[in-house]
Design a protein around this motif. Structure first.
Motif, PDB file in Angstrom:
ATOM      1  N   LEU A 122       4.711  -7.659  11.269  1.00 40.92           N
ATOM      2  CA  LEU A 122       5.066  -6.568  12.192  1.00 40.92           C
ATOM      3  C   LEU A 122       6.006  -7.200  13.319  1.00 40.92           C
ATOM      4  CD1 LEU A 122       2.710  -3.841  11.940  1.00 40.92           C
ATOM      5  CD2 LEU A 122       4.601  -4.007  10.632  1.00 40.92           C
ATOM      6  N   HIS A 123       5.471  -8.128  14.116  1.00 36.77           N
ATOM      7  CA  HIS A 123       6.000  -8.954  14.921  1.00 36.77           C
ATOM      8  C   HIS A 123       7.133  -9.489  14.831  1.00 36.77           C
ATOM      9  CE1 HIS A 123       6.546 -11.008  18.817  1.00 36.77           C
ATOM     10  NE2 HIS A 123       6.346 -12.069  18.224  1.00 36.77           N
ATOM     11  N   LEU A 124       7.287 -10.236  13.646  1.00 42.92           N
ATOM     12  CA  LEU A 124       8.315 -10.905  12.982  1.00 42.92           C
ATOM     13  C   LEU A 124       9.473 -10.088  12.287  1.00 42.92           C
ATOM     14  CD1 LEU A 124       6.587 -13.945  11.421  1.00 42.92           C
ATOM     15  CD2 LEU A 124       7.672 -13.755  13.708  1.00 42.92           C
ATOM     16  N   GLY A 125       9.063  -8.775  12.314  1.00 39.94           N
ATOM     17  CA  GLY A 125      10.114  -7.726  11.601  1.00 39.94           C
ATOM     18  C   GLY A 125       9.983  -7.801  10.193  1.00 39.94           C
ATOM     19  N   ARG A 126       8.748  -8.005   9.769  1.00 33.00           N
ATOM     20  CA  ARG A 126       8.835  -8.135   8.095  1.00 33.00           C
ATOM     21  C   ARG A 126       7.611  -7.262   7.694  1.00 33.00           C
ATOM     22  NH1 ARG A 126       7.010 -14.069   6.567  1.00 33.00           N
ATOM     23  NH2 ARG A 126       7.693 -13.281   4.588  1.00 33.00           N
ATOM     24  N   HIS A 127       7.981  -6.557   6.792  1.00 33.32           N
ATOM     25  CA  HIS A 127       6.829  -5.431   6.142  1.00 33.32           C
ATOM     26  C   HIS A 127       5.668  -6.205   5.574  1.00 33.32           C
ATOM     27  CE1 HIS A 127       5.319  -1.857   4.198  1.00 33.32           C
ATOM     28  NE2 HIS A 127       6.287  -1.280   4.637  1.00 33.32           N
ATOM     29  N   PRO A 128       4.588  -6.027   6.067  1.00 32.04           N
ATOM     30  CA  PRO A 128       3.203  -6.405   5.461  1.00 32.04           C
ATOM     31  C   PRO A 128       3.146  -6.369   3.829  1.00 32.04           C
ATOM     32  CG  PRO A 128       2.919  -5.147   7.439  1.00 32.04           C
ATOM     33  CD  PRO A 128       4.298  -4.845   7.182  1.00 32.04           C
ATOM     34  N   ARG A 129       3.317  -5.149   3.407  1.00 32.48           N
ATOM     35  CA  ARG A 129       3.327  -4.982   2.067  1.00 32.48           C
ATOM     36  C   ARG A 129       4.102  -6.024   1.196  1.00 32.48           C
ATOM     37  NH1 ARG A 129       4.954   0.488  -1.285  1.00 32.48           N
ATOM     38  NH2 ARG A 129       6.910  -0.684  -0.688  1.00 32.48           N
ATOM     39  N   THR A 130       5.173  -6.491   1.646  1.00 29.50           N
ATOM     40  CA  THR A 130       6.315  -7.421   0.998  1.00 29.50           C
ATOM     41  C   THR A 130       5.739  -8.820   1.327  1.00 29.50           C
ATOM     42  OG1 THR A 130       8.281  -5.918   1.562  1.00 29.50           O
ATOM     43  CG2 THR A 130       8.479  -8.305   1.229  1.00 29.50           C
ATOM     44  N   VAL A 131       4.990  -9.063   2.519  1.00 30.01           N
ATOM     45  CA  VAL A 131       4.433 -10.338   2.738  1.00 30.01           C
ATOM     46  C   VAL A 131       3.317 -10.718   1.764  1.00 30.01           C
ATOM     47  CG1 VAL A 131       3.246 -11.729   4.424  1.00 30.01           C
ATOM     48  CG2 VAL A 131       5.043 -10.502   4.990  1.00 30.01           C
ATOM     49  N   PHE A 132       2.435  -9.779   1.776  1.00 31.80           N
ATOM     50  CA  PHE A 132       1.308  -9.809   0.893  1.00 31.80           C
ATOM     51  C   PHE A 132       1.513  -9.853  -0.868  1.00 31.80           C
ATOM     52  CE2 PHE A 132      -0.834  -8.863   4.786  1.00 31.80           C
ATOM     53  CZ  PHE A 132      -1.861  -9.670   4.866  1.00 31.80           C
ATOM     54  N   GLY A 133       2.447  -8.886  -1.218  1.00 33.92           N
ATOM     55  CA  GLY A 133       2.722  -8.512  -2.380  1.00 33.92           C
ATOM     56  C   GLY A 133       3.756  -9.050  -3.032  1.00 33.92           C
ATOM     57  N   LEU A 134       4.670  -9.408  -2.531  1.00 33.40           N
ATOM     58  CA  LEU A 134       5.843  -9.918  -3.062  1.00 33.40           C
ATOM     59  C   LEU A 134       6.462 -11.313  -2.478  1.00 33.40           C
ATOM     60  CD1 LEU A 134       8.126  -6.895  -2.985  1.00 33.40           C
ATOM     61  CD2 LEU A 134       7.114  -7.903  -5.195  1.00 33.40           C
ATOM     62  N   GLU A 135       5.552 -12.118  -1.987  1.00 28.54           N
ATOM     63  CA  GLU A 135       5.592 -13.627  -1.606  1.00 28.54           C
ATOM     64  C   GLU A 135       5.687 -14.396  -2.491  1.00 28.54           C
ATOM     65  OE1 GLU A 135       7.226 -14.897   1.208  1.00 28.54           O
ATOM     66  OE2 GLU A 135       7.555 -12.927   1.833  1.00 28.54           O
ATOM     67  N   TRP A 136       6.462 -15.641  -2.844  1.00 28.46           N
ATOM     68  CA  TRP A 136       6.315 -16.644  -3.786  1.00 28.46           C
ATOM     69  C   TRP A 136       5.844 -16.003  -5.204  1.00 28.46           C
ATOM     70  CZ3 TRP A 136       8.219 -21.026  -1.995  1.00 28.46           C
ATOM     71  CH2 TRP A 136       8.311 -21.198  -0.357  1.00 28.46           C
ATOM     72  N   ASP A 137       4.888 -16.390  -5.600  1.00 28.82           N
ATOM     73  CA  ASP A 137       4.120 -16.088  -7.140  1.00 28.82           C
ATOM     74  C   ASP A 137       4.196 -14.752  -7.341  1.00 28.82           C
ATOM     75  OD1 ASP A 137       4.434 -18.693  -7.401  1.00 28.82           O
ATOM     76  OD2 ASP A 137       2.280 -18.733  -8.020  1.00 28.82           O
ATOM     77  N   GLY A 138       3.872 -13.789  -6.130  1.00 25.99           N
ATOM     78  CA  GLY A 138       3.786 -12.415  -6.242  1.00 25.99           C
ATOM     79  C   GLY A 138       5.179 -11.558  -6.828  1.00 25.99           C
ATOM     80  N   ARG A 139       6.283 -12.138  -6.318  1.00 26.87           N
ATOM     81  CA  ARG A 139       7.470 -11.658  -6.804  1.00 26.87           C
ATOM     82  C   ARG A 139       7.628 -11.856  -8.366  1.00 26.87           C
ATOM     83  NH1 ARG A 139      11.821  -9.398  -4.618  1.00 26.87           N
ATOM     84  NH2 ARG A 139      10.845 -10.221  -2.524  1.00 26.87           N
ATOM     85  N   TRP A 140       7.290 -13.157  -8.954  1.00 34.69           N
ATOM     86  CA  TRP A 140       7.205 -13.433 -10.311  1.00 34.69           C
ATOM     87  C   TRP A 140       6.334 -12.098 -10.987  1.00 34.69           C
ATOM     88  CZ3 TRP A 140      10.842 -16.565 -12.780  1.00 34.69           C
ATOM     89  CH2 TRP A 140      11.536 -17.334 -12.024  1.00 34.69           C
ATOM     90  N   TYR A 141       5.040 -12.106 -10.730  1.00 30.82           N
ATOM     91  CA  TYR A 141       4.315 -11.227 -11.328  1.00 30.82           C
ATOM     92  C   TYR A 141       4.841  -9.708 -11.454  1.00 30.82           C
ATOM     93  CZ  TYR A 141       0.807 -15.221 -11.420  1.00 30.82           C
ATOM     94  OH  TYR A 141       0.180 -16.164 -11.741  1.00 30.82           O
ATOM     95  N   TRP A 142       5.245  -9.430 -10.193  1.00 26.46           N
ATOM     96  CA  TRP A 142       6.009  -8.054 -10.150  1.00 26.46           C
ATOM     97  C   TRP A 142       6.907  -7.952 -11.198  1.00 26.46           C
ATOM     98  CZ3 TRP A 142      11.112  -6.899  -9.098  1.00 26.46           C
ATOM     99  CH2 TRP A 142      11.255  -5.459  -9.111  1.00 26.46           C
ATOM    100  N   HIS A 143       7.891  -8.712 -11.379  1.00 19.82           N
ATOM    101  CA  HIS A 143       9.029  -8.609 -12.184  1.00 19.82           C
ATOM    102  C   HIS A 143       8.478  -8.728 -13.745  1.00 19.82           C
ATOM    103  CE1 HIS A 143      12.806  -9.858 -14.464  1.00 19.82           C
ATOM    104  NE2 HIS A 143      13.481  -9.448 -13.561  1.00 19.82           N
ATOM    105  N   ILE A 144       7.395  -9.619 -14.000  1.00 16.53           N
ATOM    106  CA  ILE A 144       7.065  -9.681 -15.225  1.00 16.53           C
ATOM    107  C   ILE A 144       6.201  -8.435 -15.790  1.00 16.53           C
ATOM    108  CG2 ILE A 144       5.032 -10.695 -16.982  1.00 16.53           C
ATOM    109  CD1 ILE A 144       5.734 -13.199 -15.396  1.00 16.53           C
TER     110      ILE A 144
END
Length: 397
Positions: free
Chosen positions: A54-76
């Motif tokens: 939040l201090h860096l202006g990023r949504h925590p759910r995106t950080v935990f759920g859609l970073e790196w491999d997480g985005r690939w798993y979401w897309h699949i």
């Protein structure tokens, strides 16, 4: 021969029949302090990473759920397989067939019956699996060395530098959950359970193969022991040995059919830059760190690799059960022997929790003050490093 006999005698301790009759509620009650400690540590890590995100202006759910491999798993999970992305300069081709199907399949299945959205579902599955994995880690520690060691083993695993991964939408929590309970089933000679869980682990990740190897090793050691003593053979052990690799082999075979290449999966991995080069890339990176310089994450990765090798040596010298040694050996070989993504290697080693048994045993014999000081210091380093790794560092996880 004496060494083999020592291993076969030690590899399968049997639970107290009274504990077996009391069932899973009794076992969960005994594990509750370990699970509460695990949850407290990891929730603290989540809070710290959330606040800094939040201090860096990023949504925590995106950080935990859609970073790196997480985005690939979401897309699949949303669109199935078929995404191919070309890297900058055309040197790499990123194909989603590199990702095993169980985690995105579970996300798809659960999100169709719950209204919370696929990213939240992915995090719910990962967090739930992490708790189940922690329970399995405790169960193995308690089975081999008692309740005190089991609790310390779970806390050490929760405080690994890359344990922040256990709260992300990654497959490590799910695979470790299947792995821990499969290993527990091997040690207690529940062969069909061990084989089934190994199949599921093999559908989670490439290094899920380590679970199948552990089950096969345990089954062969058990059958060898029966043959040596003249006892009747165990059909369920044979069944477990045959069944265990089917999840991993099934996905590799499916990718081969889809790409019309028997080695299609390995070709897909090579286009990502991931090949098994017997440690040449790892050795080259270590040479670079000695004669040059790099970021904190790279040096931390090198330290974790060396520490894992040293702990494996201690596990071997301490006579750790053969299935656990086989499991850790495969994880280490696959992590150290693979090329590319050097900073991801600690994540590949995260499921190798039996490596921590020598440390847990040593701490269990220490004074309470010593345990408190060491674990507090480790918590400080681990939680701050995990936050840095997830929110500041731009290295691949």
């Amino acid at each position: 021969m004496k060494t083999i006999d020592a291993f076969t005698r030690r590899f399968a301790p049997i639970l107290d029949p009274r504990s077996q009759r009391r069932g899973w509620r009794f076992a969960l009650g005994k594990a509750l302090p370990a699970l509460m400690s695990f949850a407290a540590v990891r929730l603290t890590g989540v809070v710290m990473a959330t606040l800094w995100s939040l201090h860096l202006g990023r949504h925590p759910r995106t950080v935990f759920g859609l970073e790196w491999d997480g985005r690939w798993y979401w897309h699949i999970s949303q669109y199935g397989y078929g995404l191919i992305v070309h890297g900058k300069g055309g040197h790499s081709v990123y194909n989603d067939l590199a990702f095993f199907p169980l985690f995105p399949g579970l996300i798809r299945a659960v999100s169709t019956v719950t209204p919370i959205g696929p990213v939240n579902v992915a995090l719910l599955i990962a967090w739930s699996a992490a708790l189940v994995a922690a329970w399995g880690v405790y169960a193995i520690g308690e089975l081999l060395h008692g309740r005190h060691v089991g609790i310390i083993l779970v806390v050490l695993w929760a405080l690994l530098p890359h344990a922040i991964i256990l709260t992300m939408a990654y497959t490590e929590p799910l695979m470790t959950a299947f792995a821990a309970w499969s290993l527990y089933a091997v040690l207690t000679r529940r062969w069909l359970t061990a084989g089934t869980l190994a199949v599921l682990a093999g559908l989670c990740r490439p290094n899920g193969l380590a679970v199948a190897v552990a089950v096969v090793t345990g089954a062969v050691a058990h059958l060898w022991q029966l043959r040596r003593t003249g006892e009747p053979t165990a059909p369920r052990a044979w069944a477990a040995a045959v069944t265990a690799p089917l999840g991993w082999l099934g996905y590799i075979g499916w990718v081969g059919l889809r790409t019309r290449n028997p080695a299609g999966y390995f070709h897909v991995q090579s286009l990502w830059g991931s090949r098994f080069d017997f440690g040449h890339y790892t050795a080259h990176t270590f040479r670079h760190l000695i004669v040059g310089h790099d970021t904190l994450v790279v040096y931390a990765t090198a330290a974790i690799i060396l520490g894992s090798l040293l702990l494996f040596l201690f596990c071997t010298l301490n006579g750790q059960p053969l299935p656990l040694l086989a499991y850790c050996a495969v994880l280490i070989v696959m992590a150290v022997g693979g090329s590319h993504f050097f900073t991801s290697k600690p994540r590949f080693l995260l499921p190798a929790f039996p490596l921590l048994l020598p440390l847990a045993l040593h701490l269990a014999r220490s004074r309470l003050r010593t345990i408190a000081v060491l674990l507090t210091a480790l918590a400080g380093v681990s939680l701050f490093y995990g936050t840095y790794l997830l929110t500041v560092s731009h290295r691949a996880l």
